[in-house]
Scaffold this motif. Structure first.
Motif, PDB file in Angstrom:
ATOM      1  N   TRP A  26       0.828  -1.203   0.000  1.00 55.22           N
ATOM      2  CA  TRP A  26       0.000   0.000   0.000  1.00 55.22           C
ATOM      3  C   TRP A  26       0.864   1.256   0.000  1.00 55.22           C
ATOM      4  CZ3 TRP A  26      -4.500   1.750  -1.221  1.00 55.22           C
ATOM      5  CH2 TRP A  26      -4.931   2.972  -0.713  1.00 55.22           C
ATOM      6  N   ARG A  29       2.128   1.775  -3.537  1.00 53.39           N
ATOM      7  CA  ARG A  29       1.042   1.435  -4.448  1.00 53.39           C
ATOM      8  C   ARG A  29       1.323   1.890  -5.873  1.00 53.39           C
ATOM      9  NH1 ARG A  29      -0.666   4.688  -0.371  1.00 53.39           N
ATOM     10  NH2 ARG A  29      -1.267   6.846  -0.827  1.00 53.39           N
ATOM     11  N   ILE A  33       0.641  -0.825  -8.882  1.00 51.97           N
ATOM     12  CA  ILE A  33      -0.298  -0.599  -9.978  1.00 51.97           C
ATOM     13  C   ILE A  33       0.364  -0.764 -11.347  1.00 51.97           C
ATOM     14  CG2 ILE A  33       0.021   1.877 -10.379  1.00 51.97           C
ATOM     15  CD1 ILE A  33      -3.005   2.156 -10.380  1.00 51.97           C
ATOM     16  N   VAL A  36      -0.938  -3.693 -13.544  1.00 60.28           N
ATOM     17  CA  VAL A  36      -2.274  -3.431 -14.090  1.00 60.28           C
ATOM     18  C   VAL A  36      -2.179  -2.495 -15.295  1.00 60.28           C
ATOM     19  CG1 VAL A  36      -4.536  -2.463 -13.575  1.00 60.28           C
ATOM     20  CG2 VAL A  36      -3.350  -3.824 -11.853  1.00 60.28           C
ATOM     21  N   VAL A 114      -1.399  -8.964  -4.292  1.00 60.26           N
ATOM     22  CA  VAL A 114      -1.072  -7.601  -4.692  1.00 60.26           C
ATOM     23  C   VAL A 114      -1.013  -7.461  -6.208  1.00 60.26           C
ATOM     24  CG1 VAL A 114       0.730  -5.829  -4.625  1.00 60.26           C
ATOM     25  CG2 VAL A 114       0.119  -7.076  -2.548  1.00 60.26           C
ATOM     26  N   THR A 115      -0.469  -8.459  -6.891  1.00 56.24           N
ATOM     27  CA  THR A 115      -0.202  -8.349  -8.321  1.00 56.24           C
ATOM     28  C   THR A 115      -1.311  -8.933  -9.191  1.00 56.24           C
ATOM     29  OG1 THR A 115       2.171  -8.493  -7.868  1.00 56.24           O
ATOM     30  CG2 THR A 115       1.471  -8.875 -10.128  1.00 56.24           C
ATOM     31  N   CYS A 116      -1.795 -10.109  -8.830  1.00 51.87           N
ATOM     32  CA  CYS A 116      -2.694 -10.836  -9.722  1.00 51.87           C
ATOM     33  C   CYS A 116      -4.174 -10.560  -9.465  1.00 51.87           C
ATOM     34  CB  CYS A 116      -2.424 -12.342  -9.610  1.00 51.87           C
ATOM     35  SG  CYS A 116      -0.755 -12.811 -10.115  1.00 51.87           S
ATOM     36  N   VAL A 117      -4.556 -10.337  -8.217  1.00 52.57           N
ATOM     37  CA  VAL A 117      -5.971 -10.075  -7.935  1.00 52.57           C
ATOM     38  C   VAL A 117      -6.465  -8.815  -8.648  1.00 52.57           C
ATOM     39  CG1 VAL A 117      -7.617  -9.491  -6.117  1.00 52.57           C
ATOM     40  CG2 VAL A 117      -6.035 -11.389  -5.799  1.00 52.57           C
ATOM     41  N   PRO A 118      -5.705  -7.693  -8.658  1.00 47.27           N
ATOM     42  CA  PRO A 118      -6.171  -6.552  -9.463  1.00 47.27           C
ATOM     43  C   PRO A 118      -6.320  -6.884 -10.942  1.00 47.27           C
ATOM     44  CG  PRO A 118      -4.498  -5.840  -7.909  1.00 47.27           C
ATOM     45  CD  PRO A 118      -4.519  -7.332  -7.849  1.00 47.27           C
ATOM     46  N   LEU A 119      -5.437  -7.742 -11.468  1.00 49.84           N
ATOM     47  CA  LEU A 119      -5.569  -8.153 -12.865  1.00 49.84           C
ATOM     48  C   LEU A 119      -6.819  -8.989 -13.077  1.00 49.84           C
ATOM     49  CD1 LEU A 119      -1.852  -9.045 -13.657  1.00 49.84           C
ATOM     50  CD2 LEU A 119      -3.136  -7.089 -14.508  1.00 49.84           C
ATOM     51  N   LEU A 121      -9.583  -8.657 -11.396  1.00 52.54           N
ATOM     52  CA  LEU A 121     -10.706  -7.729 -11.365  1.00 52.54           C
ATOM     53  C   LEU A 121     -10.807  -6.914 -12.657  1.00 52.54           C
ATOM     54  CD1 LEU A 121     -10.348  -6.423  -7.695  1.00 52.54           C
ATOM     55  CD2 LEU A 121     -11.892  -8.189  -8.547  1.00 52.54           C
ATOM     56  N   LEU A 122      -9.654  -6.651 -13.276  1.00 51.30           N
ATOM     57  CA  LEU A 122      -9.647  -5.862 -14.503  1.00 51.30           C
ATOM     58  C   LEU A 122      -9.920  -6.705 -15.746  1.00 51.30           C
ATOM     59  CD1 LEU A 122      -9.006  -2.998 -15.685  1.00 51.30           C
ATOM     60  CD2 LEU A 122      -6.631  -3.781 -15.930  1.00 51.30           C
TER      61      LEU A 122
END
Length: 231
Positions: A26, A29, A33, A36, A114-119, A121-122
């Motif tokens: 965080w 951040r 990001i 992503v 941190v790295t894959c979960v945002p991907l 979601l996107l």
């Protein structure tokens, strides 16, 4: 009685390490990001290069999305153990009463969050940009949910092998990308099979089997690689 007492200690240590990694992510951040943004740029550039033919984009959408996720994950892989090696934390891991493989698994889980979960979601938005049919978006999410933890586990082994080399980003990519080939084949292959009207469950089952094997073997290999690198 001792076996019963060690389990809460392992879980508490895992929770503390995971909270520390998430707090650091965080604070940094801007770095978190980057994967992503990289995946978004790859998909946008490919869509512009391919043209505005929806059918042409949809036919290769699965492969493009998987390549974008795979390559974007490489941006943060080098830092998986590098900072801990620099400040001496890895030596403390070796002296800790907990198994080193367990700590390595927790670190990889933090990297995946941190790295894959945002991907993940996107990915529906990226799929729509490539005109992937709506009925295959669920299959895309399922394949990524099984494949991205596998990529993190494999990358953790390579990052541990190169941790003593300092900045070895290119070397990490060169060593890990060939190992990612089976994951890419089955992950993108599930979407290709669905597009051809074939059953895609076989590819998902292979991903699940590889993930189950990696959850057992990869932390052990990562721990052994760290011991070799720190000697």
């Amino acid at each position: 009685m001792s076996a019963v007492d060690t389990r809460p200690g392992a879980l508490q240590a895992a929770g503390a390490l995971l909270q520390r990694d998430l707090r650091l992510a965080w604070r940094r951040r801007g770095d978190a990001i980057q994967p992503v943004l990289f995946a978004l740029l790859v998909v946008m550039l490919f869509a512009l290069a391919q043209g505005r033919e929806p059918q042409a984009l949809a036919s290769v959408a699965g492969a493009v999305l998987w390549l974008a996720v795979l390559l974007s994950g490489q941006l943060a892989m080098e830092r998986l153990f590098r900072d801990d090696a620099a400040d001496g934390s890895l030596e403390q891991w070796l002296l800790a009463p907990l198994p080193l493989a367990w700590l390595c698994l927790v670190r990889v889980v933090g990297h995946w969050l941190v790295t894959c979960v945002p991907l993940l979601l996107l990915s529906p938005l990226l799929a729509l940009m490539l005109h992937l049919p709506h009925d295959r978006i669920g299959l895309l999410l399922a394949s990524l949910a099984l494949g991205t933890p596998l990529l993190s586990l494999i990358g953790g082994v390579v990052a541990a092998l190169t941790v003593s080399l300092g900045r070895a980003g290119i070397l990490v990519a060169l060593l890990s990308l060939p190992l990612y080939v089976p994951v890419l084949v089955f992950g993108a292959g599930a979407l290709v099979a669905a597009g051809n009207g074939q059953d895609s469950s076989g590819a998902l089952l292979m991903l699940a089997a590889l993930l189950a094997a990696a959850l057992v073997l990869a932390p052990l290999l990562t721990a052994a690689a760290l011991r070799i690198s720190l000697e």
